[in-house]
Design an enzyme around this catalytic site. Structure first.
Site, mmCIF file in Angstrom:
data_model
loop_
_atom_site.group_PDB
_atom_site.id
_atom_site.type_symbol
_atom_site.label_atom_id
_atom_site.label_comp_id
_atom_site.label_asym_id
_atom_site.label_seq_id
_atom_site.Cartn_x
_atom_site.Cartn_y
_atom_site.Cartn_z
ATOM 1 C CB SER A 298 -0.891 0.026 1.243
ATOM 2 O OG SER A 298 -0.111 0.285 2.405
ATOM 3 C CG ASP A 299 1.308 5.889 -1.270
ATOM 4 O OD1 ASP A 299 2.203 6.081 -0.416
ATOM 5 O OD2 ASP A 299 1.153 6.637 -2.251
ATOM 6 C CD1 TRP A 300 4.410 5.727 5.156
ATOM 7 C CD2 TRP A 300 4.453 4.516 3.273
ATOM 8 N NE1 TRP A 300 5.553 4.940 5.177
ATOM 9 C CE2 TRP A 300 5.596 4.187 4.047
ATOM 10 C CE3 TRP A 300 4.280 3.855 2.072
ATOM 11 C CZ2 TRP A 300 6.549 3.254 3.642
ATOM 12 C CZ3 TRP A 300 5.220 2.927 1.653
ATOM 13 C CH2 TRP A 300 6.330 2.628 2.430
ATOM 14 C CB ALA B 149 -3.097 3.745 0.484
#
Length: 878
Positions: A285-287, A289
């Protein structure tokens, strides 16, 4: 408590408060337009079925067989924001020899550290149109990340693609074309991973603006709505190239696609990435997300970063995974093989890069520049120790950075040979961009300001400068005869003389949306496509007083030039893009003629923002989920301008030189016979065999006498919780699995078969060669750009021309020639058929025009696939 720890906690609290803004969640969603569907795709395909990863999967699966439940779930998640040296820190499995993995930004250099190189970003690298430099930069980045003990490099960025000219993070990628992005991304991946660092291609996918990209308690993240053909032919193209190059990680974007959040979009992760594109690494995941636990695991997410839940105060130390993942396995809601595959994918990437052999541990701390400090800054009370060892990883990388900055410089206009300058020219220099930020080159966190020389945009894609070699530094090194007016307003005391040459420095900036700069919240909302800091007026004022004016633009992307471009005094315009730390000497080499400029635009420059389709404008606040529908389809940037018959100020690929080149003796040679559909894909190879039996609850019990760190995320459960979860697995209650859910592995779609898709797609259909001759009087480098024009009369609507390959020459002396080789693949001649869900060649025997030239609007050499011949002096198709 150290000042750095206080800062970390304040940042943490502010982020938590912003997440909870608004007293209650707003669940209302605006409907996704009809026809844009996020189809379910289950289960998550097991990795390990391609031969080039088989040995790494063998090692990883043997290890996973001997890991406990808590060790496995510990590997799949971060230990919490600010809870380690790196921006992301996984849990470890020390009993079986697996340390915490360090994940660190960013695409242009190691973020928030010291003794590193601040390379030119992707957009500048793309402007070189030089594959060798793209690869060399990747190698240098890899060496620096490895030197700092970083396992996972959070780059390169190939999404956003640059659909929106005002998008905040376009500058992190390589240009507004999928092929230019594809080569830039793939060559970076190959360079980074050649030294054993795991590269991460991001942000998957259609993350084209900064505002409203993130889910929070007030509003769902923006939904990018795009059709299947547009997805494949534009936005997916560079990701496929990176996966084909063996990238170890893919980062999922914040936004939704067709109404389904990327972090739990099974069609994107399971169907596209892991099945159709044969991705063998892990999806992170993005941070912050991730927005769900079981759902994201079932949809194919393998690692969540930094581990915390995005919608509760981060100070609570809560996670969708870690202990909750252990619970989900014990109670039967998440299949055991899904966890085993996720862990195996992470460890396979670790082994694939050889990180089990003498890989250095982290020797820096992204949270502080002090030598000693808290080991877990996110905890109110943390043990302390040495956190920064100040390891110098720069090597000779300044040379690579300087060469990229220099060879990206794009000469747009040069009347009467104003450039290059003579060594004894009398110069008057205007604009604060010419000199370093007077407050300090790193005084703005994550470069969140536009003050002084603009070398990069702002946000997590930035890095600290070890130094800034500014244009004024470059002039001083030259011993140039100049006077500098460090102001963005025309001074009254410049005393113009007819012999003076005036050089005006102007900028346009953008970045990531957690920082707002001069009322621009990442995207260029306040500035639009205009120059910043009174730039247009400064140029006009200088041009009114001086008869020879040179404009130098440091910019994140397209800017409007119309207010001053055609003024008689404006003799030359240079785009120096974003040069990183080497802004000065690199520019001087071009200004004074040591080298001819050889950069070419990686995007189109319009005459008006109204020239773009309305659909590529920024989407603003809506109650509910903002909808961003890609109604323009394939027609972004030059594809749109060509279709609409709009002449831009400067076309995609434009770039002048101090010399001139001719293109001759072109040949086209058929290599692989073509068929309407590609040959049948290879079958999947064997994958590791995973047990499906739920492990005993004891594998998740807390160890005895364990010293817990407050807010650190752990994968263990209290005994009573673990036992209760195990008992729930035998109850009559069943987990509400999503529509279309299945746990039966699929053979894979026809378009798949290897990393990047069916390997036949990359068969060379035609070899193309062309001889480039320097017909001028000065040395220089030329760029050959190859565009494909599809046959007329086919049933598919296709852009007039589409970039498919490019090649840059070595520096050619006057009258010197070089023959460059390019290729056209099966995929280059194909379209994505949404019915058969495969790439097809719409007219096997039709005439594909292979156009070659120095820019997208100066194509005069045409090769025909039908006749097998090439002819010069043709009328350009655009």
């Amino acid at each position: 408590m150290s000042s750095s720890n206080v800062f970390a906690m304040l940042s943490l609290l502010l982020l938590s408060i912003s997440s909870c803004a608004g007293a209650a969640a707003i669940d209302k969603r605006l409907p996704v337009p009809a026809g844009y569907v996020a189809a379910p795709y289950y289960p998550a395909p097991h990795g390990g079925w391609t031969s080039d990863w088989s040995e790494s999967y063998r090692k990883a699966s043997l290890l996973v067989q001997n890991m406990t439940l808590a060790e496995k779930t510990n590997i799949t998640a971060g230990t919490g924001i600010y809870m380690g040296r790196c921006v992301g820190n996984t849990g470890s499995a020390l009993r079986v020899g697996i340390p915490q993995l360090c994940l660190q930004d960013g695409p242009l250099g190691v973020r928030n550290t010291d003794h590193n190189t601040a390379f030119p970003p992707g957009i500048t690298t793309g402007a070189t149109w030089d594959k060798d430099l793209m690869h060399a930069r990747g190698v240098a980045l890899g060496e620096e990340f490895r030197g700092k003990g970083i396992n996972v490099h959070l780059g390169p960025s190939v999404g956003p693609l640059g659909r929106k000219p005002r998008g905040g993070r376009n500058w992190e990628g390589f240009g507004a074309d999928p092929v230019l992005q594809g080569f830039g991304g793939a060559l970076t991946v190959e360079g980074v991973q050649s030294v054993g660092v795991i590269a991460t291609i991001k942000h998957f996918i259609a993350n084209e603006q900064e505002m409203y990209r993130m889910y929070n308690l007030v509003q769902p993240g923006i939904s990018s709505n795009l059709d299947d053909r547009t997805l494949h032919e534009l936005y997916l193209w560079p990701f496929a190239e990176g996966i084909r190059s063996g990238v170890g990680a893919v980062m999922i974007a914040y936004n939704a696609v067709n109404g389904s959040a990327c972090s739990q979009n099974s069609y994107l992760m399971n169907g596209i990435l892991k099945d159709e594109l044969g991705f063998q690494g892990f999806v992170m995941s993005d941070w912050l997300a991730q927005i769900s636990g079981v759902s994201s695991a079932l949809a194919g997410l393998d690692m969540t970063m930094p581990g915390d839940i995005h919608t509760v105060p981060l100070v609570l130390g809560e996670s969708y995974w870690m202990d909750e993942y252990s619970r989900a396995i014990l109670n039967g809601s998440t299949p055991v093989d899904r966890l085993n595959d996720a862990v195996t994918r992470i460890l396979a990437a670790y082994f694939q890069m050889g990180q089990d052999q003498n890989y250095p541990p982290p020797n820096f701390d992204t949270n502080t520049q002090d030598a000693e400090g808290p080991l877990y800054p996110g905890a109110l009370f943390s043990p302390t120790g040495v956190v920064n060892e100040f390891v110098d990883v720069q090597g000779n990388h300044a040379e690579v950075a300087r060469e990229i900055a220099r060879d990206a410089i794009t000469l747009l206009k040069n009347i009467n040979g104003t450039l290059p300058l003579s060594g004894n020219a009398t110069l008057k220099v205007f604009g604060t961009d010419a000199e370093k930020n007077p407050d300090g080159i790193n005084s703005c966190s994550d470069q969140g300001c536009n003050k002084g020389t603009l070398g990069m945009g702002w946000g997590s894609g930035s890095a600290r400068y070890p130094y800034m070699n500014s244009p004024i530094d470059g002039l001083n090194t030259r011993g140039a005869n100049y006077q500098f007016f460090n102001t963005d307003s025309f001074p009254s005391n410049s005393n113009p003389s007819p012999s003076d040459v005036a050089i005006v420095f102007v900028t346009a900036d953008s970045g990531e949306n957690y920082i707002t700069v001069e009322n621009n919240p990442g995207d260029r909302t306040s500035s639009n496509l205009n120059l910043w800091h009174n730039g247009d007026q400064l140029i006009k004022d200088v041009a009114a007083q001086y008869s020879n004016v040179i404009v130098i633009v440091h910019t994140v992307g397209p800017v409007l030039l119309e207010e001053w471009h055609d003024l008689p005094s404006v003799k030359a315009v240079l785009f120096a893009h974003l040069p990183g730390q080497e802004a000065g000497d690199s520019l001087m080499q071009v200004l004074f003629g040591d080298v001819s400029p050889s950069g070419h635009l990686p995007y189109t420059i319009p005459t008006s923002e109204d020239d773009y389709p309305e659909s590529v404008g920024l989407v603003y606040f809506e109650v509910g989920q903002p909808q961003d529908t890609f109604t323009e389809g394939l027609y972004i940037d030059y594809r749109h301008f060509n279709k609409a018959g709009i002449k831009p100020r400067y076309a995609f690929g434009h770039g002048l030189s101090y010399t001139s080149f001719s293109f001759s003796n072109a040949t086209i040679t058929p290599v692989t016979p073509l068929t309407a559909t590609p040959p049948t894909r290879p079958a999947k190879g064997e994958t590791p065999s995973y047990p499906t039996t739920i492990p005993p609850a004891s594998e998740a019990y807390w160890p005895d006498n364990f010293n817990r760190i407050w807010r650190y995320l752990y994968s263990w459960l209290d005994k009573s919780d673990a036992d209760a979860a195990a008992a729930a697995a035998n109850s009559s209650a069943t987990y509400p699995y999503p529509e279309g859910y299945s746990n039966e592995q699929k053979p894979g779609p026809p378009a798949g078969g290897a990393q990047g898709g069916n390997p036949a797609l990359f068969d060379v259909a035609y070899d193309v060669s062309v001889t480039i001759t320097n017909t001028g009087s000065r040395a220089g480098k030329a760029v050959a750009q190859l565009y494909v024009q599809f046959p007329s009369g086919i049933s598919f609507d296709t852009p007039v021309i589409q970039l498919r390959d490019f090649e840059k020459t070595a520096e050619l002396a006057a009258n010197q020639s070089q023959t460059v080789q390019m290729r056209v693949t099966r995929k280059d001649l194909s379209v994505w058929d949404v019915v058969s869900q495969n790439w097809i060649i719409p007219s096997v025997d039709g005439e594909y025009g292979i156009w070659i030239g120095e820019s997208s609007d100066t194509l005069a050499l045409k090769c025909s696939t039908a006749s097998g011949s090439c002819t010069g002096n043709q009328t350009s198709p655009v």
